[in-house]
Design an enzyme around this catalytic site. Structure first.
Site, mmCIF file in Angstrom:
data_model
loop_
_atom_site.group_PDB
_atom_site.id
_atom_site.type_symbol
_atom_site.label_atom_id
_atom_site.label_comp_id
_atom_site.label_asym_id
_atom_site.label_seq_id
_atom_site.Cartn_x
_atom_site.Cartn_y
_atom_site.Cartn_z
ATOM 1 N N ARG A 168 0.747 -1.559 -0.314
ATOM 2 C CA ARG A 168 -0.021 0.256 0.134
ATOM 3 C C ARG A 168 1.114 0.678 0.083
ATOM 4 O O ARG A 168 1.651 1.383 0.607
ATOM 5 C CB ARG A 168 -0.927 0.184 1.619
ATOM 6 C CG ARG A 168 -1.434 -1.270 1.150
ATOM 7 C CD ARG A 168 -2.103 -1.225 3.012
ATOM 8 N NE ARG A 168 -3.802 -2.642 2.727
ATOM 9 C CZ ARG A 168 -2.785 -3.736 3.165
ATOM 10 N NH1 ARG A 168 -2.462 -3.860 3.387
ATOM 11 N NH2 ARG A 168 -3.670 -4.365 3.040
ATOM 12 N N LYS A 195 -2.205 -1.560 7.453
ATOM 13 C CA LYS A 195 -3.486 -0.725 7.453
ATOM 14 C C LYS A 195 -4.147 -2.432 7.856
ATOM 15 O O LYS A 195 -4.763 -2.348 8.991
ATOM 16 C CB LYS A 195 -3.717 -1.217 6.214
ATOM 17 C CG LYS A 195 -5.546 -1.196 6.137
ATOM 18 C CD LYS A 195 -5.797 -0.492 4.995
ATOM 19 C CE LYS A 195 -7.581 0.080 5.094
ATOM 20 N NZ LYS A 195 -8.385 -0.616 3.685
ATOM 21 N N HIS A 275 -2.991 2.741 -6.371
ATOM 22 C CA HIS A 275 -3.330 1.371 -6.114
ATOM 23 C C HIS A 275 -3.179 0.223 -7.125
ATOM 24 O O HIS A 275 -3.207 -0.107 -7.306
ATOM 25 C CB HIS A 275 -4.632 2.153 -5.364
ATOM 26 C CG HIS A 275 -5.755 0.251 -4.834
ATOM 27 N ND1 HIS A 275 -4.716 0.201 -3.932
ATOM 28 C CD2 HIS A 275 -5.882 -0.624 -5.162
ATOM 29 C CE1 HIS A 275 -5.413 -0.850 -3.631
ATOM 30 N NE2 HIS A 275 -5.896 -1.820 -4.166
ATOM 31 N N ARG A 278 -0.848 -2.259 -6.724
ATOM 32 C CA ARG A 278 -0.883 -3.209 -6.510
ATOM 33 C C ARG A 278 -2.066 -3.798 -6.481
ATOM 34 O O ARG A 278 -1.914 -5.207 -6.195
ATOM 35 C CB ARG A 278 -1.374 -2.184 -4.830
ATOM 36 C CG ARG A 278 -1.988 -3.474 -3.753
ATOM 37 C CD ARG A 278 -1.746 -2.847 -2.598
ATOM 38 N NE ARG A 278 -3.152 -4.111 -1.086
ATOM 39 C CZ ARG A 278 -2.291 -4.790 -0.693
ATOM 40 N NH1 ARG A 278 -1.169 -5.085 -0.821
ATOM 41 N NH2 ARG A 278 -2.955 -4.969 0.603
ATOM 42 N N HIS A 301 -2.410 -9.206 2.032
ATOM 43 C CA HIS A 301 -3.322 -9.312 1.875
ATOM 44 C C HIS A 301 -4.110 -10.642 3.593
ATOM 45 O O HIS A 301 -3.602 -11.393 3.036
ATOM 46 C CB HIS A 301 -4.602 -9.632 0.522
ATOM 47 C CG HIS A 301 -4.598 -8.612 -0.329
ATOM 48 N ND1 HIS A 301 -3.943 -8.259 -1.427
ATOM 49 C CD2 HIS A 301 -5.884 -7.705 -0.090
ATOM 50 C CE1 HIS A 301 -4.283 -7.583 -2.098
ATOM 51 N NE2 HIS A 301 -5.292 -6.535 -1.475
ATOM 52 N N TYR A 310 -9.407 -7.930 -7.020
ATOM 53 C CA TYR A 310 -8.946 -7.561 -8.873
ATOM 54 C C TYR A 310 -8.741 -7.838 -9.679
ATOM 55 O O TYR A 310 -8.478 -7.501 -10.959
ATOM 56 C CB TYR A 310 -7.195 -7.198 -7.889
ATOM 57 C CG TYR A 310 -6.945 -6.454 -6.407
ATOM 58 C CD1 TYR A 310 -6.847 -5.325 -6.666
ATOM 59 C CD2 TYR A 310 -6.691 -7.147 -5.169
ATOM 60 C CE1 TYR A 310 -6.654 -4.170 -5.655
ATOM 61 C CE2 TYR A 310 -6.711 -6.558 -4.230
ATOM 62 C CZ TYR A 310 -6.205 -4.931 -4.353
ATOM 63 O OH TYR A 310 -6.174 -3.860 -3.370
#
Length: 326
Positions: A168, A195, A275, A278, A301, A310
Protein backbone atom coordinates in the site's frame (compact mmCIF):
# COMPACT_ATOMS: atom_id res chain seq x y z
CA UNK A 1 -21.26 16.73 22.80
CA UNK A 2 -17.92 16.82 21.09
CA UNK A 3 -15.71 14.45 19.15
CA UNK A 4 -13.03 14.18 21.81
CA UNK A 5 -10.55 11.38 22.53
CA UNK A 6 -11.12 7.64 22.72
CA UNK A 7 -11.42 7.37 26.50
CA UNK A 8 -13.98 10.11 27.04
CA UNK A 9 -16.24 7.65 28.83
CA UNK A 10 -13.63 6.71 31.40
CA UNK A 11 -12.82 10.31 32.07
CA UNK A 12 -16.42 11.47 32.41
CA UNK A 13 -18.18 8.54 34.04
CA UNK A 14 -15.76 8.32 36.94
CA UNK A 15 -15.82 11.06 39.57
CA UNK A 16 -12.38 12.54 39.14
CA UNK A 17 -12.35 14.03 42.62
CA UNK A 18 -12.75 10.60 44.20
CA UNK A 19 -9.82 9.06 42.32
CA UNK A 20 -6.38 8.56 43.78
CA UNK A 21 -3.33 9.87 41.95
CA UNK A 22 -2.50 6.30 40.96
CA UNK A 23 -5.99 5.67 39.55
CA UNK A 24 -5.87 8.89 37.52
CA UNK A 25 -2.47 7.87 36.16
CA UNK A 26 -3.84 4.47 35.12
CA UNK A 27 -6.82 6.09 33.43
CA UNK A 28 -4.50 8.41 31.52
CA UNK A 29 -2.37 5.44 30.47
CA UNK A 30 -5.53 3.57 29.41
CA UNK A 31 -6.45 6.53 27.21
CA UNK A 32 -3.03 6.46 25.60
CA UNK A 33 -3.27 2.70 24.98
CA UNK A 34 -6.71 3.10 23.41
CA UNK A 35 -5.31 5.87 21.23
CA UNK A 36 -2.53 3.55 20.06
CA UNK A 37 -5.01 0.82 19.06
CA UNK A 38 -5.66 2.57 15.75
CA UNK A 39 -3.33 4.03 13.16
CA UNK A 40 -2.93 7.79 12.84
CA UNK A 41 -4.84 7.71 9.55
CA UNK A 42 -7.75 5.81 11.10
CA UNK A 43 -7.91 8.17 14.08
CA UNK A 44 -7.97 11.20 11.79
CA UNK A 45 -10.66 9.64 9.61
CA UNK A 46 -12.83 8.67 12.59
CA UNK A 47 -12.45 12.13 14.10
CA UNK A 48 -13.58 13.68 10.81
CA UNK A 49 -16.52 11.25 10.68
CA UNK A 50 -17.55 12.20 14.22
CA UNK A 51 -17.40 15.92 13.43
CA UNK A 52 -19.53 15.43 10.31
CA UNK A 53 -22.02 13.34 12.28
CA UNK A 54 -22.33 15.89 15.07
CA UNK A 55 -22.78 18.70 12.53
CA UNK A 56 -25.54 16.69 10.86
CA UNK A 57 -27.28 16.05 14.18
CA UNK A 58 -27.09 19.72 15.10
CA UNK A 59 -28.58 20.84 11.78
CA UNK A 60 -31.30 18.15 11.94
CA UNK A 61 -31.94 18.84 15.64
CA UNK A 62 -31.37 15.19 16.57
CA UNK A 63 -29.78 13.79 19.73
CA UNK A 64 -26.49 12.18 18.55
CA UNK A 65 -26.61 9.26 20.99
CA UNK A 66 -29.93 7.89 19.72
CA UNK A 67 -30.57 5.20 17.08
CA UNK A 68 -32.84 7.62 15.19
CA UNK A 69 -29.94 10.03 14.69
CA UNK A 70 -27.63 7.29 13.38
CA UNK A 71 -30.30 5.96 11.01
CA UNK A 72 -31.06 9.46 9.69
CA UNK A 73 -27.35 10.10 9.14
CA UNK A 74 -26.99 6.91 7.08
CA UNK A 75 -30.03 7.95 5.04
CA UNK A 76 -28.45 11.33 4.38
CA UNK A 77 -25.24 9.72 3.14
CA UNK A 78 -27.19 7.60 0.68
CA UNK A 79 -29.10 10.69 -0.50
CA UNK A 80 -25.79 12.47 -1.11
CA UNK A 81 -24.87 9.71 -3.55
CA UNK A 82 -21.89 8.44 -1.59
CA UNK A 83 -20.45 5.05 -2.58
CA UNK A 84 -20.88 2.13 -0.20
CA UNK A 85 -17.21 2.15 0.82
CA UNK A 86 -17.58 5.76 2.01
CA UNK A 87 -20.82 5.06 3.87
CA UNK A 88 -19.31 1.99 5.51
CA UNK A 89 -16.31 3.99 6.72
CA UNK A 90 -18.54 6.83 7.99
CA UNK A 91 -20.70 4.37 9.93
CA UNK A 92 -17.58 2.83 11.48
CA UNK A 93 -16.43 6.30 12.58
CA UNK A 94 -19.80 7.09 14.12
CA UNK A 95 -19.89 3.75 15.93
CA UNK A 96 -16.44 4.43 17.33
CA UNK A 97 -17.57 7.83 18.63
CA UNK A 98 -20.75 6.38 20.15
CA UNK A 99 -18.70 3.71 21.88
CA UNK A 100 -16.53 6.42 23.39
CA UNK A 101 -19.65 8.08 24.75
CA UNK A 102 -20.92 4.86 26.30
CA UNK A 103 -23.79 4.80 23.79
CA UNK A 104 -22.98 1.52 22.02
CA UNK A 105 -26.70 0.59 22.00
CA UNK A 106 -27.43 3.37 19.51
CA UNK A 107 -24.87 1.93 17.09
CA UNK A 108 -26.00 -1.69 17.41
CA UNK A 109 -29.76 -1.09 17.53
CA UNK A 110 -31.69 -3.44 15.16
CA UNK A 111 -33.28 -0.45 13.42
CA UNK A 112 -29.85 0.99 12.62
CA UNK A 113 -28.63 -2.40 11.38
CA UNK A 114 -31.66 -2.61 9.07
CA UNK A 115 -31.02 0.88 7.65
CA UNK A 116 -27.33 0.07 7.04
CA UNK A 117 -28.26 -3.20 5.32
CA UNK A 118 -30.79 -1.32 3.19
CA UNK A 119 -28.16 1.26 2.26
CA UNK A 120 -25.81 -1.52 1.19
CA UNK A 121 -28.46 -3.07 -1.06
CA UNK A 122 -29.55 0.29 -2.46
CA UNK A 123 -26.11 1.69 -3.20
CA UNK A 124 -24.42 -1.58 -4.11
CA UNK A 125 -20.91 -2.61 -3.16
CA UNK A 126 -19.25 -2.18 -6.55
CA UNK A 127 -16.43 0.32 -6.24
CA UNK A 128 -16.86 3.42 -8.36
CA UNK A 129 -13.91 5.31 -9.78
CA UNK A 130 -11.74 2.33 -8.89
CA UNK A 131 -8.18 2.74 -10.08
CA UNK A 132 -7.25 0.55 -13.04
CA UNK A 133 -4.46 -1.96 -12.52
CA UNK A 134 -1.09 -1.23 -14.11
CA UNK A 135 -0.21 -4.45 -15.90
CA UNK A 136 3.35 -5.36 -16.87
CA UNK A 137 3.01 -3.93 -20.39
CA UNK A 138 1.65 -0.67 -18.94
CA UNK A 139 4.49 -0.51 -16.43
CA UNK A 140 7.03 -0.94 -19.20
CA UNK A 141 5.48 2.01 -21.05
CA UNK A 142 5.82 4.14 -17.91
CA UNK A 143 9.45 3.15 -17.46
CA UNK A 144 10.21 4.04 -21.10
CA UNK A 145 8.89 7.55 -20.46
CA UNK A 146 11.38 8.23 -17.65
CA UNK A 147 14.66 10.06 -18.06
CA UNK A 148 17.98 9.27 -16.38
CA UNK A 149 17.90 12.30 -14.08
CA UNK A 150 17.68 12.03 -10.29
CA UNK A 151 13.89 12.26 -10.28
CA UNK A 152 13.74 9.71 -13.08
CA UNK A 153 15.84 7.22 -11.12
CA UNK A 154 13.64 7.72 -8.07
CA UNK A 155 10.45 7.29 -10.05
CA UNK A 156 11.79 4.17 -11.78
CA UNK A 157 12.66 2.58 -8.44
CA UNK A 158 9.39 3.72 -6.85
CA UNK A 159 7.24 2.28 -9.64
CA UNK A 160 9.11 -1.02 -9.81
CA UNK A 161 9.33 -1.57 -6.06
CA UNK A 162 5.72 -0.48 -5.59
CA UNK A 163 4.61 -2.98 -8.23
CA UNK A 164 6.86 -5.87 -7.16
CA UNK A 165 5.98 -5.66 -3.47
CA UNK A 166 2.29 -4.84 -3.87
CA UNK A 167 2.63 -2.57 -0.84
CA UNK A 168 0.00 0.00 0.00
CA UNK A 169 1.24 3.52 -0.62
CA UNK A 170 1.37 4.24 3.13
CA UNK A 171 3.58 1.17 3.62
CA UNK A 172 5.76 2.10 0.65
CA UNK A 173 6.58 5.64 1.79
CA UNK A 174 7.18 4.47 5.38
CA UNK A 175 10.20 2.40 4.33
CA UNK A 176 13.60 3.30 5.78
CA UNK A 177 16.99 2.19 4.50
CA UNK A 178 17.29 0.08 7.66
CA UNK A 179 14.29 -1.93 6.42
CA UNK A 180 16.21 -3.14 3.35
CA UNK A 181 18.43 -6.24 3.37
CA UNK A 182 20.22 -6.84 0.06
CA UNK A 183 21.89 -10.14 -0.80
CA UNK A 184 22.76 -12.22 -3.87
CA UNK A 185 19.10 -13.18 -4.36
CA UNK A 186 17.61 -9.69 -4.25
CA UNK A 187 16.26 -7.58 -1.40
CA UNK A 188 14.20 -8.51 1.65
CA UNK A 189 12.04 -5.63 2.89
CA UNK A 190 10.79 -5.39 6.46
CA UNK A 191 7.30 -3.90 6.54
CA UNK A 192 7.03 -2.81 10.16
CA UNK A 193 3.36 -1.89 10.28
CA UNK A 194 0.43 -1.92 7.89
CA UNK A 195 -3.28 -1.27 7.63
CA UNK A 196 -4.06 -4.87 8.58
CA UNK A 197 -1.26 -5.15 11.14
CA UNK A 198 -2.02 -2.46 13.71
CA UNK A 199 -0.20 -4.50 16.36
CA UNK A 200 3.08 -4.00 14.53
CA UNK A 201 4.02 -7.69 14.16
CA UNK A 202 5.55 -6.84 10.80
CA UNK A 203 6.34 -9.06 7.83
CA UNK A 204 9.06 -9.62 5.24
CA UNK A 205 8.46 -8.99 1.53
CA UNK A 206 11.13 -10.29 -0.83
CA UNK A 207 11.96 -9.03 -4.33
CA UNK A 208 14.26 -11.27 -6.39
CA UNK A 209 16.57 -9.86 -9.06
CA UNK A 210 14.69 -9.54 -12.35
CA UNK A 211 15.34 -8.74 -15.98
CA UNK A 212 17.78 -5.84 -16.40
CA UNK A 213 15.26 -3.39 -17.88
CA UNK A 214 12.59 -4.02 -15.26
CA UNK A 215 14.60 -5.16 -12.24
CA UNK A 216 13.24 -3.53 -9.06
CA UNK A 217 16.33 -4.46 -7.05
CA UNK A 218 18.81 -2.83 -9.44
CA UNK A 219 16.57 0.23 -9.79
CA UNK A 220 16.40 0.59 -6.01
CA UNK A 221 20.17 0.23 -5.66
CA UNK A 222 20.74 2.80 -8.42
CA UNK A 223 18.49 5.32 -6.65
CA UNK A 224 20.14 4.91 -3.27
CA UNK A 225 23.72 4.81 -4.56
CA UNK A 226 23.37 7.77 -6.92
CA UNK A 227 21.93 9.96 -4.16
CA UNK A 228 24.08 8.70 -1.30
CA UNK A 229 21.03 7.85 0.80
CA UNK A 230 22.31 5.40 3.40
CA UNK A 231 19.92 6.00 6.30
CA UNK A 232 16.47 7.37 7.01
CA UNK A 233 13.64 7.54 4.48
CA UNK A 234 14.09 5.57 1.26
CA UNK A 235 11.71 7.74 -0.79
CA UNK A 236 12.27 11.50 -0.78
CA UNK A 237 11.12 14.51 -2.73
CA UNK A 238 13.28 15.88 -5.55
CA UNK A 239 13.01 19.53 -6.61
CA UNK A 240 13.18 20.91 -10.13
CA UNK A 241 16.94 21.40 -9.73
CA UNK A 242 17.25 17.63 -9.11
CA UNK A 243 18.16 18.20 -5.47
CA UNK A 244 17.06 15.51 -3.03
CA UNK A 245 15.25 16.63 0.11
CA UNK A 246 15.71 15.05 3.52
CA UNK A 247 11.93 14.96 3.88
CA UNK A 248 10.08 11.69 3.40
CA UNK A 249 7.87 11.46 0.32
CA UNK A 250 4.16 11.65 1.18
CA UNK A 251 1.74 8.88 0.26
CA UNK A 252 -0.18 11.32 -1.95
CA UNK A 253 3.02 11.98 -3.92
CA UNK A 254 3.10 8.32 -5.01
CA UNK A 255 -0.22 8.81 -6.82
CA UNK A 256 1.08 12.02 -8.40
CA UNK A 257 4.18 10.20 -9.67
CA UNK A 258 2.08 7.42 -11.22
CA UNK A 259 -0.29 9.88 -12.88
CA UNK A 260 2.42 12.24 -14.10
CA UNK A 261 4.50 9.47 -15.69
CA UNK A 262 1.39 7.80 -17.12
CA UNK A 263 0.43 11.04 -18.85
CA UNK A 264 3.88 11.28 -20.39
CA UNK A 265 3.57 7.66 -21.52
CA UNK A 266 0.26 8.36 -23.25
CA UNK A 267 -1.94 6.41 -20.82
CA UNK A 268 -5.21 7.62 -19.30
CA UNK A 269 -3.85 9.09 -16.07
CA UNK A 270 -7.33 9.80 -14.70
CA UNK A 271 -7.90 6.07 -14.20
CA UNK A 272 -4.58 5.45 -12.49
CA UNK A 273 -3.18 6.08 -9.02
CA UNK A 274 -0.86 4.64 -6.40
CA UNK A 275 -3.23 1.70 -5.91
CA UNK A 276 -2.79 0.78 -9.58
CA UNK A 277 0.63 -0.67 -8.71
CA UNK A 278 -0.78 -3.02 -6.05
CA UNK A 279 -3.78 -3.95 -8.22
CA UNK A 280 -1.46 -4.46 -11.18
CA UNK A 281 0.73 -6.92 -9.33
CA UNK A 282 -2.26 -8.97 -8.19
CA UNK A 283 -3.89 -9.05 -11.63
CA UNK A 284 -0.63 -9.72 -13.50
CA UNK A 285 0.38 -12.47 -11.08
CA UNK A 286 -2.96 -14.26 -11.46
CA UNK A 287 -2.77 -13.93 -15.25
CA UNK A 288 0.70 -15.53 -15.07
CA UNK A 289 -0.71 -18.49 -13.15
CA UNK A 290 0.13 -17.55 -9.55
CA UNK A 291 -2.11 -19.03 -6.87
CA UNK A 292 -4.18 -16.86 -4.55
CA UNK A 293 -2.00 -18.00 -1.63
CA UNK A 294 1.16 -16.87 -3.43
CA UNK A 295 -0.37 -13.48 -4.18
CA UNK A 296 -1.53 -13.03 -0.57
CA UNK A 297 1.94 -13.87 0.74
CA UNK A 298 3.42 -11.03 -1.31
CA UNK A 299 0.70 -8.41 -0.81
CA UNK A 300 -0.25 -9.16 2.79
CA UNK A 301 -3.95 -9.53 2.01
CA UNK A 302 -5.81 -11.28 4.81
CA UNK A 303 -8.68 -12.70 2.76
CA UNK A 304 -9.07 -14.39 -0.61
CA UNK A 305 -12.16 -12.28 -1.24
CA UNK A 306 -10.05 -9.12 -1.38
CA UNK A 307 -7.70 -10.68 -3.93
CA UNK A 308 -10.66 -11.77 -6.07
CA UNK A 309 -11.85 -8.14 -6.18
CA UNK A 310 -8.76 -7.29 -8.23
CA UNK A 311 -9.03 -10.24 -10.61
CA UNK A 312 -12.74 -10.22 -11.43
CA UNK A 313 -12.23 -8.68 -14.90
CA UNK A 314 -9.53 -11.23 -15.77
CA UNK A 315 -11.73 -14.02 -14.42
CA UNK A 316 -14.60 -12.84 -16.62
CA UNK A 317 -12.49 -13.38 -19.75
CA UNK A 318 -10.71 -16.54 -18.59
CA UNK A 319 -12.45 -19.60 -20.05
CA UNK A 320 -15.23 -17.42 -21.45
CA UNK A 321 -17.60 -19.54 -23.56
CA UNK A 322 -18.29 -16.68 -26.01
CA UNK A 323 -14.66 -16.81 -27.04
CA UNK A 324 -15.09 -20.43 -28.08
CA UNK A 325 -18.10 -19.70 -30.24
CA UNK A 326 -17.47 -16.41 -32.02
Amino acid sequence: MNASGPMTTLATTTAAASLSTSARAHLQHAAELADASKSDATRRAYAADARAYLAFCESAELVPTTPAAVAAHVSSLVSEGRPWSSIQRRVAGVRSWLSQQGAEDAATHPAVAAVVAGARRTVGTATRNERSPLLVADLERLLAALGDCVAGRRDRALLLVGFATGLRRSELVALDVADLAFDSRGVAISVRRSKTDQGGAGRIVAIPFGRAATCPVRALQAWLQSTGIDSGAVWRSVNRHQQVSAARLSDKAVALVVQSVAERAGLDASRLGAHSLRAGLVTSAVMAGASTAEVMRQTGHKSEAMVRRYTRIHDAFHGNVAGRLL
